[in-house]
Scaffold this active site. Structure first.
Site, PDB file in Angstrom:
ATOM      1  N   ASP A 136       0.847  -1.204   0.000  1.00 14.74           N
ATOM      2  CA  ASP A 136       0.000   0.000   0.000  1.00 14.74           C
ATOM      3  C   ASP A 136       0.880   1.250   0.000  1.00 14.74           C
ATOM      4  O   ASP A 136       0.543   2.267  -0.616  1.00 14.74           O
ATOM      5  CB  ASP A 136      -0.904  -0.010   1.242  1.00 14.74           C
ATOM      6  CG  ASP A 136      -2.208   0.729   1.042  1.00 14.74           C
ATOM      7  OD1 ASP A 136      -2.310   1.501   0.074  1.00 14.74           O
ATOM      8  OD2 ASP A 136      -3.129   0.548   1.848  1.00 14.74           O
ATOM      9  N   CYS A 168      -3.519   5.466  -2.070  1.00 17.37           N
ATOM     10  CA  CYS A 168      -4.049   4.617  -3.130  1.00 17.37           C
ATOM     11  C   CYS A 168      -3.981   5.419  -4.413  1.00 17.37           C
ATOM     12  O   CYS A 168      -4.499   6.534  -4.475  1.00 17.37           O
ATOM     13  CB  CYS A 168      -5.492   4.206  -2.835  1.00 17.37           C
ATOM     14  SG  CYS A 168      -6.203   3.255  -4.193  1.00 17.37           S
ATOM     15  N   ASN A 217      -1.200   5.070   5.386  1.00 15.56           N
ATOM     16  CA  ASN A 217      -1.918   4.209   6.329  1.00 15.56           C
ATOM     17  C   ASN A 217      -1.562   4.606   7.757  1.00 15.56           C
ATOM     18  O   ASN A 217      -0.569   5.299   7.999  1.00 15.56           O
ATOM     19  CB  ASN A 217      -1.456   2.752   6.147  1.00 15.56           C
ATOM     20  CG  ASN A 217      -1.855   2.180   4.818  1.00 15.56           C
ATOM     21  OD1 ASN A 217      -1.250   2.466   3.808  1.00 15.56           O
ATOM     22  ND2 ASN A 217      -2.894   1.362   4.818  1.00 15.56           N
TER      23      ASN A 217
HETATM   24  P1  HMG Z   1      -8.634  -3.354 -17.313  1.00 18.13           P
HETATM   25  O1  HMG Z   1      -7.888  -2.281 -18.035  1.00 18.13           O
HETATM   26  O2  HMG Z   1     -10.114  -3.389 -17.383  1.00 18.13           O
HETATM   27  O3  HMG Z   1      -8.062  -4.810 -17.633  1.00 18.13           O
HETATM   28  O4  HMG Z   1      -8.187  -3.257 -15.780  1.00 18.13           O
HETATM   29  P2  HMG Z   1      -7.916  -5.590 -18.970  1.00 18.13           P
HETATM   30  O5  HMG Z   1      -8.308  -6.997 -18.657  1.00 18.13           O
HETATM   31  O6  HMG Z   1      -8.610  -4.882 -20.087  1.00 18.13           O
HETATM   32  O7  HMG Z   1      -6.342  -5.519 -19.192  1.00 18.13           O
HETATM   33  C1  HMG Z   1      -5.649  -4.352 -19.556  1.00 18.13           C
HETATM   34  C2  HMG Z   1      -4.190  -4.697 -19.745  1.00 18.13           C
HETATM   35  O8  HMG Z   1      -3.593  -5.069 -18.490  1.00 18.13           O
HETATM   36  C3  HMG Z   1      -3.971  -5.894 -20.670  1.00 18.13           C
HETATM   37  O9  HMG Z   1      -2.717  -5.698 -21.278  1.00 18.13           O
HETATM   38  C4  HMG Z   1      -3.899  -7.053 -19.710  1.00 18.13           C
HETATM   39  O10 HMG Z   1      -3.175  -8.149 -20.215  1.00 18.13           O
HETATM   40  C5  HMG Z   1      -3.185  -6.443 -18.540  1.00 18.13           C
HETATM   41  P3  HMG Z   1      -2.614  -5.329 -22.845  1.00 18.13           P
HETATM   42  O11 HMG Z   1      -3.350  -6.413 -23.547  1.00 18.13           O
HETATM   43  O12 HMG Z   1      -3.326  -3.988 -22.990  1.00 18.13           O
HETATM   44  O13 HMG Z   1      -1.148  -5.288 -23.106  1.00 18.13           O
HETATM   45  N1  HMG Z   1      -3.528  -7.069 -17.282  1.00 18.13           N
HETATM   46  C6  HMG Z   1      -2.622  -7.543 -16.408  1.00 18.13           C
HETATM   47  N2  HMG Z   1      -1.289  -7.613 -16.457  1.00 18.13           N
HETATM   48  C7  HMG Z   1      -0.677  -8.164 -15.401  1.00 18.13           C
HETATM   49  N3  HMG Z   1      -1.326  -8.624 -14.291  1.00 18.13           N
HETATM   50  C8  HMG Z   1      -2.667  -8.551 -14.217  1.00 18.13           C
HETATM   51  C9  HMG Z   1      -3.364  -8.000 -15.316  1.00 18.13           C
HETATM   52  N4  HMG Z   1      -4.673  -7.785 -15.548  1.00 18.13           N
HETATM   53  C10 HMG Z   1      -4.760  -7.210 -16.746  1.00 18.13           C
HETATM   54  N5  HMG Z   1      -3.296  -9.006 -13.140  1.00 18.13           N
HETATM   55  C11 HMG Z   1      -7.646  -4.397 -13.731  1.00 18.13           C
HETATM   56  C12 HMG Z   1      -8.696  -4.146 -14.797  1.00 18.13           C
HETATM   57  C13 HMG Z   1      -8.343  -5.087 -12.569  1.00 18.13           C
HETATM   58  C14 HMG Z   1      -6.562  -5.274 -14.307  1.00 18.13           C
HETATM   59  C15 HMG Z   1      -7.046  -3.020 -13.317  1.00 18.13           C
HETATM   60  O14 HMG Z   1      -8.094  -2.180 -12.967  1.00 18.13           O
HETATM   61  C16 HMG Z   1      -6.073  -3.097 -12.185  1.00 18.13           C
HETATM   62  O15 HMG Z   1      -4.998  -3.675 -12.305  1.00 18.13           O
HETATM   63  N6  HMG Z   1      -6.424  -2.489 -11.035  1.00 18.13           N
HETATM   64  C17 HMG Z   1      -5.579  -2.488  -9.853  1.00 18.13           C
HETATM   65  C18 HMG Z   1      -5.609  -1.142  -9.181  1.00 18.13           C
HETATM   66  C19 HMG Z   1      -4.815  -1.201  -7.909  1.00 18.13           C
HETATM   67  O16 HMG Z   1      -3.892  -1.965  -7.756  1.00 18.13           O
HETATM   68  N7  HMG Z   1      -5.197  -0.342  -6.916  1.00 18.13           N
HETATM   69  C20 HMG Z   1      -4.543  -0.287  -5.638  1.00 18.13           C
HETATM   70  C21 HMG Z   1      -4.855  -1.478  -4.772  1.00 18.13           C
HETATM   71  S1  HMG Z   1      -6.414  -1.319  -3.914  1.00 18.13           S
HETATM   72  C22 HMG Z   1      -6.046  -0.338  -2.539  1.00 18.13           C
HETATM   73  O17 HMG Z   1      -4.991   0.226  -2.454  1.00 18.13           O
HETATM   74  C23 HMG Z   1      -7.064  -0.269  -1.427  1.00 18.13           C
HETATM   75  C24 HMG Z   1      -6.654  -1.093  -0.198  1.00 18.13           C
HETATM   76  O18 HMG Z   1      -5.420  -0.658   0.334  1.00 18.13           O
HETATM   77  C25 HMG Z   1      -7.742  -1.007   0.877  1.00 18.13           C
HETATM   78  C26 HMG Z   1      -8.159   0.434   1.213  1.00 18.13           C
HETATM   79  O19 HMG Z   1      -7.302   1.265   1.552  1.00 18.13           O
HETATM   80  O20 HMG Z   1      -9.375   0.656   1.132  1.00 18.13           O
HETATM   81  C27 HMG Z   1      -6.509  -2.591  -0.557  1.00 18.13           C
HETATM   82 MG    MG Z   2      -5.171   1.021   1.643  1.00 18.70          MG
END
Ligand code: HMG
Ligand code: MG
Length: 315
Positions: free
Chosen positions: A30, A255, A264
């Site tokens: 995070d 985030c 955090n």
């Molecule tokens: P999308 O753009 O809809 O996904 O994103 P897609 O399926 O269309 O894929 C787009 C591209 O990414 C493609 O590549 C995929 O292959 C690739 P391209 O064909 O264009 O070359 N791809 C990946 N590559 C590697 N690993 C993967 C992956 N998935 C797709 N897993 C998606 C949808 C869910 C992937 C995107 O929105 C995403 O990665 N989101 C993550 C965001 C994130 O990490 N946010 C921070 C974490 S959450 C947080 O911090 C909150 C927390 O701390 C709790 C709190 O505080 O409340 C947990």
């Molecule tokens: Mg968080």
């Protein structure tokens, strides 16, 4: 005598608190996901190694998310390959989809976390999904992970307020919580992603979850400290029986898809509170502070943690 010399608070236990708390350290994930510059992988590896040596037993290491979305964690494979794993330490990773799960399984991960949202806007911004569709995204991930013997935690973001939608209805949070746990997750971490919660809200939500059959033994809390409420909120959660608390060393964090989110709850601030209350946690505060001071030097700015600042000055 000599609290400041020892660098520890006086121990005065209070009623109705758990005897032991699991500190779920999220700094490497995070914290570092939100850095402007990409932190070199060898620095991340040393950070995790130092955290393990400071006694932390759950180290959220990285995320297998799209590198287009979070370039800061694009080195997940390299990081896990280079990590010196300590006995008794768990290294969970975040996984949003089947692609992420495949990467996590290839890297030999034993534990993953999915991360849902209690609001539609954040589901769209963070996952490119919707409040309803996110469960369909996670379902095969959890099923396949469990089949492979991998334990799955769930996060739920925006449980106490959302920067785009404002207040979030408690029953909406309870419904999303049940749906995530029903997938087969062993624990749900309630996220105050933008740090707006206050202690009464925490009690209210934990009460509502308990009424819905979700007791504190299945829950963790994840507070960001944007408005300085994270420690007060943590105490409220401990009083309700929660005994897993997420925090990040030195208060790193945020985030990338929630602009108003800052760091955090700092692990040092949490440990000071737990020490003062006589609650076991297994962390060596001095070593942890030294680690956060070291990390702050790498990042080129001081830690926002009050305890790090106080002990770094006195030490
Ligand atoms: P999308 O753009 O809809 O996904 O994103 P897609 O399926 O269309 O894929 C787009 C591209 O990414 C493609 O590549 C995929 O292959 C690739 P391209 O064909 O264009 O070359 N791809 C990946 N590559 C590697 N690993 C993967 C992956 N998935 C797709 N897993 C998606 C949808 C869910 C992937 C995107 O929105 C995403 O990665 N989101 C993550 C965001 C994130 O990490 N946010 C921070 C974490 S959450 C947080 O911090 C909150 C927390 O701390 C709790 C709190 O505080 O409340 C947990
Ligand atoms: Mg968080």
């Amino acid at each position: 005598m000599g609290t400041r010399e020892l660098g520890l608070p006086e121990v005065v236990p209070a009623a109705k608190l758990p005897p032991r708390v699991t500190v779920w350290e999220v700094g490497a994930r995070d914290g570092l996901q939100n850095e402007q510059a990409v932190v070199p992988v060898d620095v991340k590896i040393e950070f995790l190694d130092r955290l393990a040596r400071a006694g932390l037993t759950v180290l959220e290491a990285t995320s297998f998310v799209s590198p287009k979305w979070v370039p800061q964690l694009a080195d997940a494979e390299e990081l896990l390959a280079g990590l010196a794993r300590h006995e008794g330490v768990r290294y969970p990773v975040l996984v949003p989809n089947e692609r992420g799960l495949a990467r996590a399984l290839d890297a030999g991960c034993a534990e993953i976390a999915i991360f849902g949202s209690a609001t539609d806007t954040f589901a769209r911004r963070n996952l490119n999904s919707t409040l309803d569709d996110q469960f369909a995204l996670f379902e095969p991930v959890v099923a396949r992970a469990l089949d492979a013997g991998v334990a799955v935690r769930a996060y739920l973001s925006m449980c106490f307020g959302d920067p785009w939608e404002g207040a979030v209805a408690v029953d909406q949070v309870v419904r999303a919580s049940s749906r995530l746990l029903d997938l087969g997750c062993f624990q749900l971490s309630l996220g105050d992603t933008v740090g707006v919660a206050t202690a009464g809200q925490v009690e209210r939500l934990l009460g509502a979850l308990s009424e819905a059959g979700i007791g504190p033994e299945r829950l963790a809390v994840h507070f960001h400290d944007t408005y300085g409420q994270a420690l007060a909120n943590t105490l409220a959660a401990l009083r309700c029986g929660v005994s897993t608390v997420d925090s990040s060393a030195g208060g790193l964090g945020g985030c990338p898809y929630a602009e108003s989110a800052t760091g955090n709850l700092a692990t040092e601030d949490l440990v000071w509170l737990l020490d003062g209350l006589g609650i076991e946690h297994g962390v060596d505060l001095g070593e942890l502070v030294a680690t956060s001071v070291w990390m702050a030097e790498r990042l080129g700015r001081p830690s926002p943690s009050n305890v790090v600042r106080a002990l770094a000055k006195s030490g």
